[in-house]
Design a protein around this motif. Sequence first.
Motif, mmCIF file in Angstrom:
data_model
loop_
_atom_site.group_PDB
_atom_site.id
_atom_site.type_symbol
_atom_site.label_atom_id
_atom_site.label_comp_id
_atom_site.label_asym_id
_atom_site.label_seq_id
_atom_site.Cartn_x
_atom_site.Cartn_y
_atom_site.Cartn_z
ATOM 1 N N ALA A 206 -11.074 33.887 19.606
ATOM 2 C CA ALA A 206 -12.164 34.877 19.618
ATOM 3 C C ALA A 206 -12.546 35.355 18.221
ATOM 4 O O ALA A 206 -13.289 36.322 18.079
ATOM 5 N N ARG A 207 -12.066 34.677 17.185
ATOM 6 C CA ARG A 207 -12.334 35.124 15.815
ATOM 7 C C ARG A 207 -13.818 35.320 15.516
ATOM 8 O O ARG A 207 -14.189 36.160 14.713
ATOM 9 N N GLY A 208 -14.683 34.556 16.145
ATOM 10 C CA GLY A 208 -16.098 34.630 15.810
ATOM 11 C C GLY A 208 -16.887 35.699 16.536
ATOM 12 O O GLY A 208 -18.080 35.868 16.266
ATOM 13 N N VAL A 209 -16.243 36.435 17.460
ATOM 14 C CA VAL A 209 -16.995 37.443 18.215
ATOM 15 C C VAL A 209 -17.209 38.690 17.374
ATOM 16 O O VAL A 209 -16.566 38.898 16.348
ATOM 17 N N GLY A 210 -18.119 39.553 17.838
ATOM 18 C CA GLY A 210 -18.443 40.737 17.048
ATOM 19 C C GLY A 210 -17.418 41.846 17.128
ATOM 20 O O GLY A 210 -17.214 42.580 16.159
ATOM 21 N N HIS A 211 -16.752 42.015 18.275
ATOM 22 C CA HIS A 211 -15.818 43.131 18.459
ATOM 23 C C HIS A 211 -14.853 42.762 19.582
ATOM 24 O O HIS A 211 -15.282 42.349 20.654
ATOM 25 N N ILE A 212 -13.560 42.922 19.336
ATOM 26 C CA ILE A 212 -12.542 42.608 20.337
ATOM 27 C C ILE A 212 -11.942 43.896 20.877
ATOM 28 O O ILE A 212 -11.509 44.761 20.106
ATOM 29 N N VAL A 213 -11.922 44.037 22.203
ATOM 30 C CA VAL A 213 -11.214 45.136 22.868
ATOM 31 C C VAL A 213 -10.000 44.543 23.565
ATOM 32 O O VAL A 213 -10.138 43.705 24.461
ATOM 33 N N PHE A 214 -8.813 44.955 23.127
ATOM 34 C CA PHE A 214 -7.573 44.446 23.712
ATOM 35 C C PHE A 214 -6.940 45.519 24.580
ATOM 36 O O PHE A 214 -6.751 46.656 24.142
ATOM 37 N N THR A 215 -6.620 45.165 25.823
ATOM 38 C CA THR A 215 -5.954 46.086 26.735
ATOM 39 C C THR A 215 -4.449 45.897 26.606
ATOM 40 O O THR A 215 -3.909 44.862 26.998
ATOM 41 N N SER A 216 -3.776 46.898 26.066
ATOM 42 C CA SER A 216 -2.341 46.862 25.832
ATOM 43 C C SER A 216 -1.658 47.733 26.882
ATOM 44 O O SER A 216 -1.861 47.535 28.082
ATOM 45 N N ALA A 217 -0.850 48.687 26.473
ATOM 46 C CA ALA A 217 -0.193 49.626 27.376
ATOM 47 C C ALA A 217 0.016 50.937 26.630
ATOM 48 O O ALA A 217 0.239 50.947 25.414
ATOM 49 N N ALA A 218 -0.066 52.046 27.346
ATOM 50 C CA ALA A 218 0.180 53.348 26.734
ATOM 51 C C ALA A 218 1.574 53.375 26.114
ATOM 52 O O ALA A 218 2.546 52.914 26.712
ATOM 53 N N HIS A 219 1.672 53.872 24.883
ATOM 54 C CA HIS A 219 2.921 54.014 24.126
ATOM 55 C C HIS A 219 3.487 52.696 23.622
ATOM 56 O O HIS A 219 4.601 52.675 23.097
ATOM 57 N N ALA A 220 2.751 51.589 23.772
ATOM 58 C CA ALA A 220 3.285 50.304 23.311
ATOM 59 C C ALA A 220 3.544 50.298 21.812
ATOM 60 O O ALA A 220 4.337 49.491 21.323
ATOM 61 N N ASP A 221 2.893 51.199 21.091
ATOM 62 C CA ASP A 221 3.052 51.272 19.630
ATOM 63 C C ASP A 221 4.143 52.247 19.205
ATOM 64 O O ASP A 221 4.242 52.587 18.027
ATOM 65 N N PRO B 42 -13.700 43.327 13.825
ATOM 66 C CA PRO B 42 -13.622 44.678 14.387
ATOM 67 C C PRO B 42 -12.856 44.666 15.713
ATOM 68 O O PRO B 42 -13.022 43.748 16.524
ATOM 69 N N TRP B 43 -12.031 45.688 15.913
ATOM 70 C CA TRP B 43 -11.195 45.714 17.109
ATOM 71 C C TRP B 43 -11.005 47.141 17.605
ATOM 72 O O TRP B 43 -11.143 48.110 16.860
ATOM 73 N N THR B 44 -10.656 47.231 18.887
ATOM 74 C CA THR B 44 -10.214 48.483 19.511
ATOM 75 C C THR B 44 -9.099 48.134 20.479
ATOM 76 O O THR B 44 -9.183 47.126 21.190
ATOM 77 N N VAL B 45 -8.053 48.946 20.515
ATOM 78 C CA VAL B 45 -6.954 48.749 21.458
ATOM 79 C C VAL B 45 -6.953 49.883 22.474
ATOM 80 O O VAL B 45 -6.999 51.063 22.103
ATOM 81 N N LEU B 46 -6.929 49.532 23.751
ATOM 82 C CA LEU B 46 -6.798 50.506 24.826
ATOM 83 C C LEU B 46 -5.387 50.421 25.396
ATOM 84 O O LEU B 46 -4.870 49.325 25.627
ATOM 85 N N GLY B 47 -4.767 51.577 25.598
ATOM 86 C CA GLY B 47 -3.415 51.629 26.161
ATOM 87 C C GLY B 47 -3.422 52.339 27.502
ATOM 88 O O GLY B 47 -3.195 53.549 27.547
ATOM 89 N N PRO B 48 -3.664 51.611 28.595
ATOM 90 C CA PRO B 48 -3.678 52.258 29.911
ATOM 91 C C PRO B 48 -2.300 52.759 30.314
ATOM 92 O O PRO B 48 -1.274 52.161 29.971
ATOM 93 N N ALA B 49 -2.295 53.854 31.062
ATOM 94 C CA ALA B 49 -1.066 54.405 31.622
ATOM 95 C C ALA B 49 -0.702 53.635 32.901
ATOM 96 O O ALA B 49 -1.062 52.470 33.050
ATOM 97 N N VAL B 50 0.000 54.271 33.815
ATOM 98 C CA VAL B 50 0.481 53.615 35.033
ATOM 99 C C VAL B 50 -0.707 53.247 35.931
ATOM 100 O O VAL B 50 -1.598 54.061 36.159
ATOM 101 N N SER B 51 -0.694 52.034 36.448
ATOM 102 C CA SER B 51 -1.811 51.545 37.253
ATOM 103 C C SER B 51 -1.801 52.134 38.660
ATOM 104 O O SER B 51 -0.821 51.982 39.401
ATOM 105 N N MET B 52 -2.909 52.767 39.043
ATOM 106 C CA MET B 52 -3.052 53.209 40.430
ATOM 107 C C MET B 52 -3.058 52.016 41.373
ATOM 108 O O MET B 52 -2.573 52.094 42.512
ATOM 109 N N ASP B 53 -3.590 50.900 40.897
ATOM 110 C CA ASP B 53 -3.740 49.725 41.758
ATOM 111 C C ASP B 53 -2.401 49.117 42.159
ATOM 112 O O ASP B 53 -2.356 48.297 43.084
#
Length: 210
Positions: free
Chosen positions: A23-38, A62-73
Amino acid sequence: MSTPFGSDPETEVRRGVDLLEAARGVGHIVFTSAAHADRGTGVPHFESKYRIEQHLRGLGVPWTVLGPAVSMDDHTVERSLRGLREGRFVLPVPVDRLLTLIPARDIGAFAAHVLTRPQEFAGRRIDIASDELTCPEIAEALIRARGRPVVFGRLPISRVEAFSADLAAMFRYFTEVGLDVDVAALRRDFPEVGWQRFGTWAAERTWPVG
């Protein structure tokens, strides 16, 4: 988004890195990680996601990381539904420990929000959750949604350990440290997401009647 389940953490990292490289050539990467993974949790599937995050940071896009908490699903998978059919809801978590929760819908909605404002979110890591409840409160919401009794019981951590050392490490972290995601701030700052409360989410599901 990546997962070690069905393979292992090393495979998750390898696949995640391969996807990022592709995905190096895309404009912006959003990566879904996990809450507190860092935060050095020691939870294997949190640590593997953080390794992917680190690769993303050095990718030069350009990037953004999302850290979701516990999955309701998780309440809709077969192992959970089996317990609900018998009127049971079990987790290896103390009755007074708050769990921060989020449905897949809100993860997707927040990711879409980020991608419409890439400059605002570039270079940010944001832990996200939609609600915060104890396990007895989750059980009460399931009772209202299903119209049938549900009793919460604390599962011995040894039962989880026999099934998955990775998940056992996660639940120990939830018990001893917890996920401190600021749900109120997220609702205030990003109302466009339409964050779902657990009770609302549960009421919209079709639940087993047996």
